[in-house]
Design a protein around this motif. Structure first.
Motif, PDB file in Angstrom:
ATOM      1  N   GLU A  50       0.526  -9.220  -2.235  1.00  0.00           N
ATOM      2  CA  GLU A  50      -0.214 -10.306  -2.886  1.00  0.00           C
ATOM      3  C   GLU A  50      -0.765  -9.871  -4.240  1.00  0.00           C
ATOM      4  N   LYS A  51      -1.272  -8.662  -4.323  1.00  0.00           N
ATOM      5  CA  LYS A  51      -1.775  -8.148  -5.602  1.00  0.00           C
ATOM      6  C   LYS A  51      -0.656  -8.120  -6.637  1.00  0.00           C
ATOM      7  N   CYS A  52       0.514  -7.668  -6.243  1.00  0.00           N
ATOM      8  CA  CYS A  52       1.659  -7.587  -7.145  1.00  0.00           C
ATOM      9  C   CYS A  52       2.111  -8.983  -7.577  1.00  0.00           C
ATOM     10  N   ARG A  53       2.173  -9.924  -6.645  1.00  0.00           N
ATOM     11  CA  ARG A  53       2.555 -11.310  -6.978  1.00  0.00           C
ATOM     12  C   ARG A  53       1.614 -11.895  -8.027  1.00  0.00           C
ATOM     13  N   ARG A  54       0.309 -11.726  -7.776  1.00  0.00           N
ATOM     14  CA  ARG A  54      -0.687 -12.282  -8.700  1.00  0.00           C
ATOM     15  C   ARG A  54      -0.617 -11.614 -10.068  1.00  0.00           C
ATOM     16  N   ALA A  55      -0.420 -10.311 -10.076  1.00  0.00           N
ATOM     17  CA  ALA A  55      -0.324  -9.586 -11.345  1.00  0.00           C
ATOM     18  C   ALA A  55       0.886 -10.054 -12.144  1.00  0.00           C
ATOM     19  N   ALA A  56       2.018 -10.266 -11.490  1.00  0.00           N
ATOM     20  CA  ALA A  56       3.224 -10.736 -12.179  1.00  0.00           C
ATOM     21  C   ALA A  56       2.992 -12.109 -12.800  1.00  0.00           C
ATOM     22  N   GLU A  57       2.247 -12.963 -12.106  1.00  0.00           N
ATOM     23  CA  GLU A  57       1.935 -14.290 -12.648  1.00  0.00           C
ATOM     24  C   GLU A  57       1.060 -14.180 -13.888  1.00  0.00           C
ATOM     25  N   VAL A  58       0.034 -13.324 -13.835  1.00  0.00           N
ATOM     26  CA  VAL A  58      -0.886 -13.161 -14.969  1.00  0.00           C
ATOM     27  C   VAL A  58      -0.166 -12.553 -16.165  1.00  0.00           C
ATOM     28  N   VAL A  59       0.622 -11.513 -15.921  1.00  0.00           N
ATOM     29  CA  VAL A  59       1.310 -10.800 -17.000  1.00  0.00           C
ATOM     30  C   VAL A  59       2.509 -11.604 -17.511  1.00  0.00           C
ATOM     31  N   GLY A  60       3.127 -12.369 -16.621  1.00  0.00           N
ATOM     32  CA  GLY A  60       4.300 -13.145 -17.003  1.00  0.00           C
ATOM     33  C   GLY A  60       5.560 -12.309 -17.124  1.00  0.00           C
ATOM     34  N   GLY A  61       5.619 -11.221 -16.393  1.00  0.00           N
ATOM     35  CA  GLY A  61       6.786 -10.344 -16.461  1.00  0.00           C
ATOM     36  C   GLY A  61       6.727  -9.282 -15.388  1.00  0.00           C
ATOM     37  N   PRO A  62       7.552  -8.245 -15.541  1.00  0.00           N
ATOM     38  CA  PRO A  62       7.631  -7.195 -14.526  1.00  0.00           C
ATOM     39  C   PRO A  62       6.351  -6.360 -14.454  1.00  0.00           C
ATOM     40  N   VAL A  63       5.928  -6.087 -13.223  1.00  0.00           N
ATOM     41  CA  VAL A  63       4.713  -5.297 -13.014  1.00  0.00           C
ATOM     42  C   VAL A  63       4.906  -4.284 -11.899  1.00  0.00           C
ATOM     43  N   LEU A  64       4.087  -3.257 -11.964  1.00  0.00           N
ATOM     44  CA  LEU A  64       3.979  -2.250 -10.928  1.00  0.00           C
ATOM     45  C   LEU A  64       2.506  -2.138 -10.572  1.00  0.00           C
ATOM     46  N   THR A  65       2.192  -2.225  -9.282  1.00  0.00           N
ATOM     47  CA  THR A  65       0.815  -2.059  -8.835  1.00  0.00           C
ATOM     48  C   THR A  65       0.758  -0.897  -7.859  1.00  0.00           C
ATOM     49  N   GLU A  66      -0.429  -0.370  -7.668  1.00  0.00           N
ATOM     50  CA  GLU A  66      -0.633   0.753  -6.740  1.00  0.00           C
ATOM     51  C   GLU A  66      -1.887   0.496  -5.942  1.00  0.00           C
ATOM     52  N   ASP A  67      -1.801   0.747  -4.660  1.00  0.00           N
ATOM     53  CA  ASP A  67      -2.955   0.636  -3.773  1.00  0.00           C
ATOM     54  C   ASP A  67      -3.033   1.886  -2.922  1.00  0.00           C
ATOM     55  N   THR A  68      -4.242   2.399  -2.800  1.00  0.00           N
ATOM     56  CA  THR A  68      -4.480   3.580  -1.985  1.00  0.00           C
ATOM     57  C   THR A  68      -5.307   3.192  -0.775  1.00  0.00           C
ATOM     58  N   ALA A  69      -4.932   3.715   0.372  1.00  0.00           N
ATOM     59  CA  ALA A  69      -5.678   3.483   1.607  1.00  0.00           C
ATOM     60  C   ALA A  69      -5.972   4.834   2.245  1.00  0.00           C
ATOM     61  N   LEU A  70      -7.044   4.895   3.002  1.00  0.00           N
ATOM     62  CA  LEU A  70      -7.397   6.103   3.731  1.00  0.00           C
ATOM     63  C   LEU A  70      -7.759   5.698   5.150  1.00  0.00           C
ATOM     64  N   GLU A  71      -6.946   6.146   6.094  1.00  0.00           N
ATOM     65  CA  GLU A  71      -7.108   5.762   7.493  1.00  0.00           C
ATOM     66  C   GLU A  71      -7.678   6.919   8.300  1.00  0.00           C
ATOM     67  N   PHE A  72      -8.895   6.762   8.803  1.00  0.00           N
ATOM     68  CA  PHE A  72      -9.504   7.761   9.668  1.00  0.00           C
ATOM     69  C   PHE A  72      -9.024   7.509  11.095  1.00  0.00           C
ATOM     70  N   HIS A  73      -8.447   8.503  11.732  1.00  0.00           N
ATOM     71  CA  HIS A  73      -7.957   8.341  13.104  1.00  0.00           C
ATOM     72  C   HIS A  73      -9.102   7.986  14.055  1.00  0.00           C
ATOM     73  N   ALA A  74     -10.266   8.596  13.879  1.00  0.00           N
ATOM     74  CA  ALA A  74     -11.405   8.340  14.762  1.00  0.00           C
ATOM     75  C   ALA A  74     -11.886   6.894  14.679  1.00  0.00           C
ATOM     76  N   LEU A  75     -11.641   6.257  13.548  1.00  0.00           N
ATOM     77  CA  LEU A  75     -12.078   4.869  13.347  1.00  0.00           C
ATOM     78  C   LEU A  75     -10.914   3.891  13.461  1.00  0.00           C
ATOM     79  N   LYS A  76      -9.857   4.327  14.124  1.00  0.00           N
ATOM     80  CA  LYS A  76      -8.689   3.479  14.391  1.00  0.00           C
ATOM     81  C   LYS A  76      -8.114   2.859  13.112  1.00  0.00           C
ATOM     82  N   GLY A  77      -8.069   3.663  12.047  1.00  0.00           N
ATOM     83  CA  GLY A  77      -7.444   3.218  10.809  1.00  0.00           C
ATOM     84  C   GLY A  77      -8.383   2.760   9.717  1.00  0.00           C
ATOM     85  N   LEU A  78      -9.652   2.563  10.036  1.00  0.00           N
ATOM     86  CA  LEU A  78     -10.613   2.207   8.987  1.00  0.00           C
ATOM     87  C   LEU A  78     -10.962   3.453   8.176  1.00  0.00           C
TER      88      LEU A  78
END
Length: 145
Positions: A50-78
């Motif tokens: 969704e972030k990439c779709r929205r960015a492409a609409e705003v920019v009006g052309g090709p885009v690359l986005t990056e998202d980082t996540a950190l999953e703690f096993h003790a917190l079941k992925g949070l």
């Protein structure tokens, strides 16, 4: 799909921009643009698409986005894809304290890049995962800034 002559990497982080330029070399011209895009709730993949779709609409052309996540096993992925909000609210030390009462400090860092060739194009995801252990903060904390 033709290789774009110019690709906009959606980031305001000069360190991330330098990394992407080093990886892609001269195969494509990279520009960066910081956008404040609303992020939906959902899976890592849903959020990245969704972030990439929205960015492409705003920019009006090709885009690359990056998202980082950190999953703690003790917190079941949070905190998962919500790591930035957790970090802003709790700081590095607060994140560590969340794990103090658990038997494991195992975690998985997930980096998801999404590419869209432009508005209306379905994003393509590229994802890397690294297993590790959460340790107390050390060294500079400014990479993601």
């Amino acid at each position: 799909m033709a290789t774009p002559r110019k690709l906009v990497f959606i980031t305001g982080n000069k360190n991330k921009l330098a990394e992407v330029k080093a990886i892609l070399g001269t195969s494509v011209g990279i520009e960066s643009q910081a956008l404040d895009l609303p992020e939906i709730q959902g899976t890592i993949e849903d959020i990245a698409r969704e972030k990439c779709r929205r960015a492409a609409e705003v920019v009006g052309g090709p885009v690359l986005t990056e998202d980082t996540a950190l999953e703690f096993h003790a917190l079941k992925g949070l905190p998962g894809p919500y790591i930035k909000s957790f970090l802003d609210a709790l700081s590095h030390e607060g994140l560590n304290k969340l794990l103090d009462s658990f038997d494991t400090r195992a975690a998985e860092a997930v980096c998801t890049f999404a590419f869209s060739s432009g508005p209306g194009s379905d994003p393509i995801l590229f994802q890397g995962r690294t297993e590790g252990t959460i340790v107390r903060p050390r060294g500079p904390a400014n990479f993601g800034m």
